[in-house]
Design a protein around this motif. Structure first.
Motif, PDB file in Angstrom:
ATOM      1  N   THR A  71     -37.661  38.327 -86.609  1.00 40.79           N
ATOM      2  CA  THR A  71     -38.600  38.102 -85.643  1.00 40.79           C
ATOM      3  C   THR A  71     -38.274  37.051 -84.774  1.00 40.79           C
ATOM      4  OG1 THR A  71     -40.278  37.992 -87.351  1.00 40.79           O
ATOM      5  CG2 THR A  71     -40.991  37.362 -85.377  1.00 40.79           C
ATOM      6  N   VAL A  72     -38.323  37.585 -83.337  1.00 42.86           N
ATOM      7  CA  VAL A  72     -37.726  37.046 -82.287  1.00 42.86           C
ATOM      8  C   VAL A  72     -38.597  35.777 -81.925  1.00 42.86           C
ATOM      9  CG1 VAL A  72     -37.239  37.332 -79.679  1.00 42.86           C
ATOM     10  CG2 VAL A  72     -36.828  39.313 -81.417  1.00 42.86           C
ATOM     11  N   ALA A  73     -38.140  34.928 -81.433  1.00 41.75           N
ATOM     12  CA  ALA A  73     -38.595  33.610 -81.106  1.00 41.75           C
ATOM     13  C   ALA A  73     -39.370  33.514 -80.064  1.00 41.75           C
ATOM     14  CB  ALA A  73     -37.553  32.437 -81.026  1.00 41.75           C
ATOM     15  N   VAL A  74     -40.528  33.214 -79.849  1.00 43.84           N
ATOM     16  CA  VAL A  74     -41.406  32.807 -78.619  1.00 43.84           C
ATOM     17  C   VAL A  74     -40.824  31.641 -78.121  1.00 43.84           C
ATOM     18  CG1 VAL A  74     -43.719  32.469 -77.635  1.00 43.84           C
ATOM     19  CG2 VAL A  74     -43.281  34.039 -79.605  1.00 43.84           C
ATOM     20  N   HIS A  75     -40.166  31.459 -76.983  1.00 44.93           N
ATOM     21  CA  HIS A  75     -39.578  30.389 -76.437  1.00 44.93           C
ATOM     22  C   HIS A  75     -40.231  30.132 -74.841  1.00 44.93           C
ATOM     23  CE1 HIS A  75     -36.368  27.434 -75.720  1.00 44.93           C
ATOM     24  NE2 HIS A  75     -36.329  27.866 -74.736  1.00 44.93           N
ATOM     25  N   PRO A  76     -40.338  28.715 -74.500  1.00 48.53           N
ATOM     26  CA  PRO A  76     -40.170  27.481 -75.423  1.00 48.53           C
ATOM     27  C   PRO A  76     -41.602  27.452 -76.104  1.00 48.53           C
ATOM     28  CG  PRO A  76     -40.747  26.953 -73.273  1.00 48.53           C
ATOM     29  CD  PRO A  76     -40.520  28.381 -73.285  1.00 48.53           C
ATOM     30  N   SER A  77     -41.494  27.064 -77.428  1.00 49.95           N
ATOM     31  CA  SER A  77     -42.940  26.883 -78.287  1.00 49.95           C
ATOM     32  C   SER A  77     -42.511  26.028 -79.764  1.00 49.95           C
ATOM     33  CB  SER A  77     -43.381  28.169 -78.715  1.00 49.95           C
ATOM     34  OG  SER A  77     -42.550  28.871 -79.840  1.00 49.95           O
ATOM     35  N   MET A  78     -43.520  25.333 -80.046  1.00 49.85           N
ATOM     36  CA  MET A  78     -43.108  24.759 -81.464  1.00 49.85           C
ATOM     37  C   MET A  78     -42.872  25.715 -82.521  1.00 49.85           C
ATOM     38  SD  MET A  78     -45.831  21.446 -81.287  1.00 49.85           S
ATOM     39  CE  MET A  78     -47.077  22.453 -81.063  1.00 49.85           C
ATOM     40  N   SER A  79     -43.717  26.840 -82.566  1.00 52.61           N
ATOM     41  CA  SER A  79     -43.672  27.551 -83.654  1.00 52.61           C
ATOM     42  C   SER A  79     -42.031  28.444 -83.824  1.00 52.61           C
ATOM     43  CB  SER A  79     -44.733  28.610 -83.673  1.00 52.61           C
ATOM     44  OG  SER A  79     -44.834  29.155 -82.339  1.00 52.61           O
ATOM     45  N   GLU A  80     -41.480  28.540 -82.628  1.00 48.53           N
ATOM     46  CA  GLU A  80     -40.232  29.362 -82.769  1.00 48.53           C
ATOM     47  C   GLU A  80     -39.335  28.969 -83.752  1.00 48.53           C
ATOM     48  OE1 GLU A  80     -37.305  28.900 -79.578  1.00 48.53           O
ATOM     49  OE2 GLU A  80     -38.778  27.506 -78.707  1.00 48.53           O
ATOM     50  N   GLU A  81     -39.539  27.442 -84.190  1.00 54.30           N
ATOM     51  CA  GLU A  81     -38.675  26.846 -85.195  1.00 54.30           C
ATOM     52  C   GLU A  81     -38.771  27.683 -86.564  1.00 54.30           C
ATOM     53  OE1 GLU A  81     -36.573  24.494 -84.885  1.00 54.30           O
ATOM     54  OE2 GLU A  81     -36.732  24.297 -82.698  1.00 54.30           O
ATOM     55  N   LEU A  82     -39.827  28.273 -86.829  1.00 51.13           N
ATOM     56  CA  LEU A  82     -40.572  29.104 -88.032  1.00 51.13           C
ATOM     57  C   LEU A  82     -39.404  30.246 -88.276  1.00 51.13           C
ATOM     58  CD1 LEU A  82     -44.122  28.950 -88.275  1.00 51.13           C
ATOM     59  CD2 LEU A  82     -42.390  27.749 -89.586  1.00 51.13           C
TER      60      LEU A  82
ATOM     61  N   MET B 240     -48.929  38.860 -97.000  1.00 51.63           N
ATOM     62  CA  MET B 240     -48.226  40.113 -96.881  1.00 51.63           C
ATOM     63  C   MET B 240     -46.994  40.109 -97.871  1.00 51.63           C
ATOM     64  SD  MET B 240     -48.906  41.667 -93.097  1.00 51.63           S
ATOM     65  CE  MET B 240     -48.020  43.229 -93.371  1.00 51.63           C
ATOM     66  N   GLY B 241     -46.561  38.986 -98.313  1.00 53.77           N
ATOM     67  CA  GLY B 241     -45.212  39.052 -99.138  1.00 53.77           C
ATOM     68  C   GLY B 241     -43.803  38.952 -98.195  1.00 53.77           C
ATOM     69  N   ALA B 242     -44.071  38.388 -97.042  1.00 56.09           N
ATOM     70  CA  ALA B 242     -43.002  38.431 -96.133  1.00 56.09           C
ATOM     71  C   ALA B 242     -41.690  37.535 -96.919  1.00 56.09           C
ATOM     72  CB  ALA B 242     -43.128  37.704 -94.770  1.00 56.09           C
ATOM     73  N   THR B 243     -40.450  37.883 -96.534  1.00 56.79           N
ATOM     74  CA  THR B 243     -39.261  37.286 -97.068  1.00 56.79           C
ATOM     75  C   THR B 243     -38.848  36.522 -96.011  1.00 56.79           C
ATOM     76  OG1 THR B 243     -37.900  39.144 -96.387  1.00 56.79           O
ATOM     77  CG2 THR B 243     -38.700  39.317 -98.441  1.00 56.79           C
ATOM     78  N   LYS B 244     -37.763  35.703 -96.330  1.00 57.75           N
ATOM     79  CA  LYS B 244     -37.279  34.888 -95.435  1.00 57.75           C
ATOM     80  C   LYS B 244     -36.664  35.710 -94.277  1.00 57.75           C
ATOM     81  CE  LYS B 244     -35.524  31.058 -93.636  1.00 57.75           C
ATOM     82  NZ  LYS B 244     -34.596  31.458 -92.345  1.00 57.75           N
ATOM     83  N   GLU B 245     -35.880  36.697 -94.532  1.00 57.21           N
ATOM     84  CA  GLU B 245     -35.326  37.645 -93.788  1.00 57.21           C
ATOM     85  C   GLU B 245     -36.192  38.370 -92.735  1.00 57.21           C
ATOM     86  OE1 GLU B 245     -32.584  36.011 -96.422  1.00 57.21           O
ATOM     87  OE2 GLU B 245     -34.349  37.140 -96.991  1.00 57.21           O
TER      88      GLU B 245
END
Length: 452
Positions: A431-442, A421-426
């Protein structure tokens, strides 16, 4: 003179079956399909599906150890190849039956024999029967390539590894691509003393270099012996063993040698040249964006075209072909930003550009996080995961996302939607992190580690 069929498909793999089903079931075409081996093709019968089941099987040994660390009283006595293989065979039979039912329910006529092309509108079956069709679709996929050298006939390929009569004690995998690396991890996980030879400088050529190095280091830490800059000179049978003589001067004994040094399109002996179908340098069928060959009535999808050799891509090509030719929708598949996964241990999910490829196009920022994941950290394992975003410095668009971690394939599928979809770093940052998870680091990578 009327044709016997509107469409004749040669090849019962994922791409061919999807094209046949959509053409017949959705668009009302009269369709036949010929498959010389088993319905389902490489992916279902001797590729993705049995491989992934072997990946699952190979992971349970470490999982059992982890379970003990979590307080479970477990007694693991080893891996039973015969028991697993019986279940694997039953599952492949079930899947083949499902593919056959799909074709039957769509009204597709099937022929369980080899078919070749006679002319732009005629195919010949192995029993001598000739059938005419307004359109012919070639969807025969590819096959493993083994170079010819002294003793090369002693090596097996990914086709045969699913049918091993027993698990070897010591195995050699030759090659550095994803198939070679995946099977090195599989055998290692099943308790096999596993060695991998690759003539290049690092395994997984073509993928992000930082991720390649991370995966190779973890594989070696887990017990796979990786020897880069090494190739085979000859294989020699000595009793029950195979002695591999390598370019580094070594001569080592193995119970099994598997070659995974690339694949080639399955165009040999199909009669394509006689029908006027143009082939490329790798013997692939050259096609346009609508999968049409140099002969207007003959089309091709999947690995036989050597575009992107992934099952979901072949399926989309087959579907687009059927919609275009029989549904009046003139549609192509989309080959841009295709997510993929490499089922090594650790698993690797990737979409978009590697850091090296992105840097060639202009200034970039690189964001990474490497850490020990909670689940295995608690169990005392030393493995580390890697999360990586490659960002265009000017537009802030995320050009690539690379994940080396358990279940990376599951994570990259969802990340792939955002990248597509062309997402930017911002956008990631918001996006709020899902915690605790590995993918929240993204979504918590705040400062770039490199700017180039």
């Amino acid at each position: 003179m009327p044709f016997d069929y509107d469409l004749f498909v040669i090849g019962g793999g994922s791409g061919g079956v999807r094209a046949a089903r959509v053409a017949a079931g959705d668009h009302g075409a009269k369709v036949a399909l010929a498959e010389e081996y088993r319905m389902g093709g490489t992916c279902v019968i001797r590729g993705c599906v049995p491989k992934k089941l072997m990946v699952f099987a190979s992971e349970y040994g470490e999982m059992a150890k982890d379970a003990q660390a979590y307080g479970w009283d477990m007694d693991v006595r080893g891996f039973d190849w015969q028991r697993f293989h019986a279940g694997l065979a039953a599952e492949l039979d079930r899947l083949e039956g499902a593919y056959r039912n799909t074709l039957k329910n769509a009204g597709v006529t099937t022929y369980d024999q080899r078919a070749t092309v006679v002319d732009p509108h005629t195919v010949a079956l192995a029993d001598g029967t000739r059938i005419t069709a307004k359109h012919i679709l070639i969807a025969v996929g590819g096959r493993p390539f083994v170079p010819t050298f002294e003793g090369s006939d002693l090596a097996i390929t990914s086709n045969e590894i699913f049918h091993m009569p027993q698990l070897p004690k010591k195995a050699l995998i030759v090659g550095g691509g994803y198939i070679a690396s995946e099977f090195a991890c599989i055998l290692n996980g099943l308790g096999v003393d596993t060695h991998q030879y690759y003539r290049g400088g690092q395994i997984l050529r073509g993928f992000d270099e930082e991720c390649r190095n991370h995966i190779a280091s973890q594989m070696q830490a887990d017990g796979v012996s990786i020897r880069c800059g090494t190739d085979i000179v000859k294989l020699v049978r000595e009793g029950d063993a195979i002695v591999a003589h390598a370019t580094d001067g070594s001569a080592e004994r193995f119970d099994l040698v598997m070659y995974a040094t690339g694949r080639v399109p399955n165009t040999d002996g199909l009669g394509l040249e006689n029908a006027g179908v143009r082939l490329g340098q790798k013997s692939e069928i050259t096609v346009d964006d609508y999968s049409q060959s140099s002969v207007p009535s003959i089309f091709a999808v999947g690995d036989v075209t050597d575009r992107i050799s992934l099952t979901p891509v072949a399926i989309r090509e087959g579907h687009a072909f059927a919609d275009t030719v029989f549904g009046g929708q003139k549609r192509t598949a989309d080959w841009d930003l295709v997510p993929s996964a490499v089922f090594t241990q650790p698993e690797f999910g990737t979409v978009g550009l590697s850091e090296e490829a992105a840097a060639q196009n202009g200034p970039i920022e690189v964001y990474t996080a490497a850490f020990r994941p909670m689940q295995t950290l608690f169990a005392g394992r030393q493995n580390r995961v890697l999360m990586k975003l490659v960002v265009c410095a000017g537009t802030r668009v995320v050009l690539g996302c690379h994940i080396v971690a358990p279940h990376a394939g599951e994570m990259i599928q969802l990340a792939g939607i955002a990248i597509k979809m062309g997402a930017t770093k911002e956008d990631f940052d918001r996006t709020v992190a899902v915690h605790p998870s590995m993918s929240e680091e993204l979504v918590t990578l705040r400062k770039p580690v490199r700017k180039t």
